[in-house]
Design an enzyme around this catalytic site. Structure first.
Site, PDB file in Angstrom:
ATOM      1  N   LYS A  76      -5.974  -8.323   4.860  1.00 22.39           N
ATOM      2  CA  LYS A  76      -5.007  -7.878   3.843  1.00 22.39           C
ATOM      3  C   LYS A  76      -5.667  -6.823   2.971  1.00 22.39           C
ATOM      4  O   LYS A  76      -6.822  -7.007   2.545  1.00 22.39           O
ATOM      5  CB  LYS A  76      -4.564  -9.085   3.004  1.00 22.39           C
ATOM      6  CG  LYS A  76      -3.449  -8.772   1.998  1.00 22.39           C
ATOM      7  CD  LYS A  76      -3.016 -10.034   1.233  1.00 22.39           C
ATOM      8  CE  LYS A  76      -1.843  -9.761   0.298  1.00 22.39           C
ATOM      9  NZ  LYS A  76      -1.372 -10.971  -0.411  1.00 22.39           N
ATOM     10  N   SER A 156       3.751 -11.659  -0.327  1.00 18.59           N
ATOM     11  CA  SER A 156       3.259 -10.311  -0.238  1.00 18.59           C
ATOM     12  C   SER A 156       2.411 -10.027   0.993  1.00 18.59           C
ATOM     13  O   SER A 156       2.191  -8.862   1.323  1.00 18.59           O
ATOM     14  CB  SER A 156       2.409 -10.008  -1.475  1.00 18.59           C
ATOM     15  OG  SER A 156       1.279 -10.856  -1.522  1.00 18.59           O
ATOM     16  N   SER A 180       2.602 -16.220  -1.337  1.00 22.31           N
ATOM     17  CA  SER A 180       2.414 -15.053  -0.457  1.00 22.31           C
ATOM     18  C   SER A 180       1.688 -15.306   0.841  1.00 22.31           C
ATOM     19  O   SER A 180       1.587 -14.404   1.663  1.00 22.31           O
ATOM     20  CB  SER A 180       1.686 -13.940  -1.205  1.00 22.31           C
ATOM     21  OG  SER A 180       2.568 -13.284  -2.057  1.00 22.31           O
TER      22      SER A 180
END
Ligand code: GLN
Length: 490
Positions: A76, A156, A180
């Site tokens: 990420k 997210s 998330s």
């Protein structure tokens, strides 16, 4: 090759059935083919990946190698990676190349992992749809037959989840401040765990809301998630909230079974507007656990109903403070102005997107002198009550079972005009962040249109092993073998 789980690929690498270079090359060419459509990666790092794969092969040839040697992962783009641009999907960090490696990614590198690239996300991890990224939306690999409209992968950690679901990574790092990791896992038909607050170091992860942020893995199986967490976790003196607690063998816990465990059903999670098929899947999950030897117990978490409202005070408050550092002086982008103040204003106006600005405004407001007691202080008190609810429930049960999300993946662009509706995505996931407890989502079935739905297992602080045991039993019973439509193309 793409059908292998992380554990299977690890074993095949050790048995030299294929090399790390071959595995990485296969993943890189699939990434090249599919990423233009999915936008799961902001910055692919093929050269780095091939170098790491060569080092993995050398280690394997010597009979060495760690638990992840040669395993290709997506990272990420919120985790700082030394020498590799780290953007947090924001224009303000577009040019930022960190000189250091986050502790979590350093652990993965120590264990031999290969990094395919930096995965897309909502800007500064604020969102539930990956629509707020300054690098464009991510498409969910799951679509419906006869409906070409791309769906959101959740957020997210949308890029991480889409990459794992589309098999352009064997696993991924992610972070979870309000859901998330778990919500994108649910939307993409994969497994994700937010461990206990303090289990993974936050050092080197771009901060959103520091008292809530936790790193964790996304993977295709419960065991794979356990293997990844085992590497990511561990005490770090560089993070004062990191817990000095030994990391158990999470992978070994997955096959423990649930015989004799007490599983709680929080009655407040049941609502009239919950879609009947999500309610049905929840009941199915409880039946599976009962069949496997668990006892199902009703419990009450009376303050859960305040979870979301409290979260949207605490998280923006901390975000507004954390994001004050992006001022055009020390990090990333800078837009000049007539004087220093104007430079700050120009930089922040150009650098932050609409959702980030909304959070900074809300956060500044709830922390302002006149409103601090009415909002922030009160939210902290309610947070203590939410935490106490869980402590009391865990006096009676070993784990809790709930749905992960109140809906399946929606179409890109939906809910964008109504932030409150978007925030409702996290109604089942936020309480775990507010109280610091571990939560895992696993794919448990499909809705009537054919989209994946997840179930969430919540556990006691630092008892991820029981969470993995419950998830392992559910995974076995659910036997989720459905694949995203995109699978056919690879
Ligand atoms: N969707 C939530 C938010 O927008 C949670 C995000 C997260 O967990 N990073 O704040």
């Amino acid at each position: 090759m793409f059908e292998l789980s992380l554990a299977e690929a690890r074993d095949a690498l050790r048995a030299r059935k294929f090399s790390a270079a071959e595995l990485t090359e296969a993943y890189l060419s699939r990434l090249e083919a599919l990423n233009p459509k999915l936008n799961a990666y902001i910055t692919p790092t093929p050269e780095l990946a091939l170098k790491q794969a060569a080092a993995a092969d050398a280690a394997l040839a010597r009979g060495e190698g760690g638990p992840l040697t040669g395993i290709p992962l997506a990272i990420k783009d919120l985790f700082c990676t030394a020498g590799v641009r780290t953007t947090a999907a924001s224009n303000i960090l577009r040019p930022f190349v960190p000189p250091y490696e986050s502790t979590v990614t350093a652990h993965l590198l120590r264990d031999g992992a290969v990094f395919l690239g930096k995965a897309n996300l909502d800007e500064f991890a604020m969102g539930s749809s990956n629509m707020t990224s300054a690098f464009g939306a991510v498409a969910n690999p799951w679509t419906l037959p006869g409906d070409a409209r791309p769906r959101v992968p959740g957020g997210s950690s949308g890029g991480s989840a889409a990459a794992v679901a589309a098999r352009i990574a064997l696993g991924a790092t992610a972070t979870d401040t309000g859901g998330s990791i778990r919500q994108p896992a649910s939307f993409c038909g994969i497994v994700g765990i937010k461990p206990t607050y303090g289990r993974c170091s936050r050092w080197g992860i771009v901060a959103f809301a520091s008292s809530l942020d936790q790193a964790g893995p996304l993977a295709r199986t419960v065991e794979d998630a356990a293997i990844l967490l085992g590497s990511m976790a561990g005490f770090d003196p560089k993070d004062s909230t990191s817990a000095d607690i030994a990391v158990p063998d999470f992978a070994a816990a997955c096959a423990r079974g649930v015989k004799g465990l007490r599983i709680g059903v929080p009655r407040e999670y049941r609502s009239d507007d919950m879609p009947p098929e999500i309610e049905a899947l929840w009941q199915q999950g409880l039946a599976w656990l009962k069949d496997a030897g668990a006892e199902i117990v009703d419990v009450s978490l009376p303050h859960t109903k305040y979870g979301l409202a409290t979260y949207y005070i605490v998280a923006p408050a901390e975000a507004s403070s954390n994001l004050a550092r992006y001022d055009g002086v020390r990090f990333g982008a800078r837009v000049e102005g007539a004087d220093l103040i104007e430079m700050y204003e120009n930089t922040r106006a150009a650098g932050f997107g609409a959702e980030v600005k909304r959070r900074v405004l809300i956060g500044t407001y709830v922390l302002s002198a006149g409103y601090y007691d009415a909002y922030y202080l009160r939210a902290q008190k309610v947070r203590a009550l939410i935490r106490r609810d869980f402590t009391e429930a865990f006096g009676k049960v070993d784990a809790l079972l709930t749905p992960t999300t109140p809906s399946a993946a929606f179409v890109q662009g939906e809910r964008m005009d109504d932030p409150v509706k978007m925030y409702l995505n996290d109604v089942f996931t936020v309480p775990a962040n507010m109280s610091g407890i571990p939560g895992l989502s696993l794919p448990a079935g499909l809705d009537s249109s054919g989209l994946p739905l997840g179930l969430q297992v919540l556990g006691k602080p630092f008892d991820e092993e029981t969470v993995f045991a419950v998830a392992g039993a559910l995974e076995k019973a659910a036997h989720f073998t459905a694949r995203p439509a995109l699978q056919a193309e690879g």
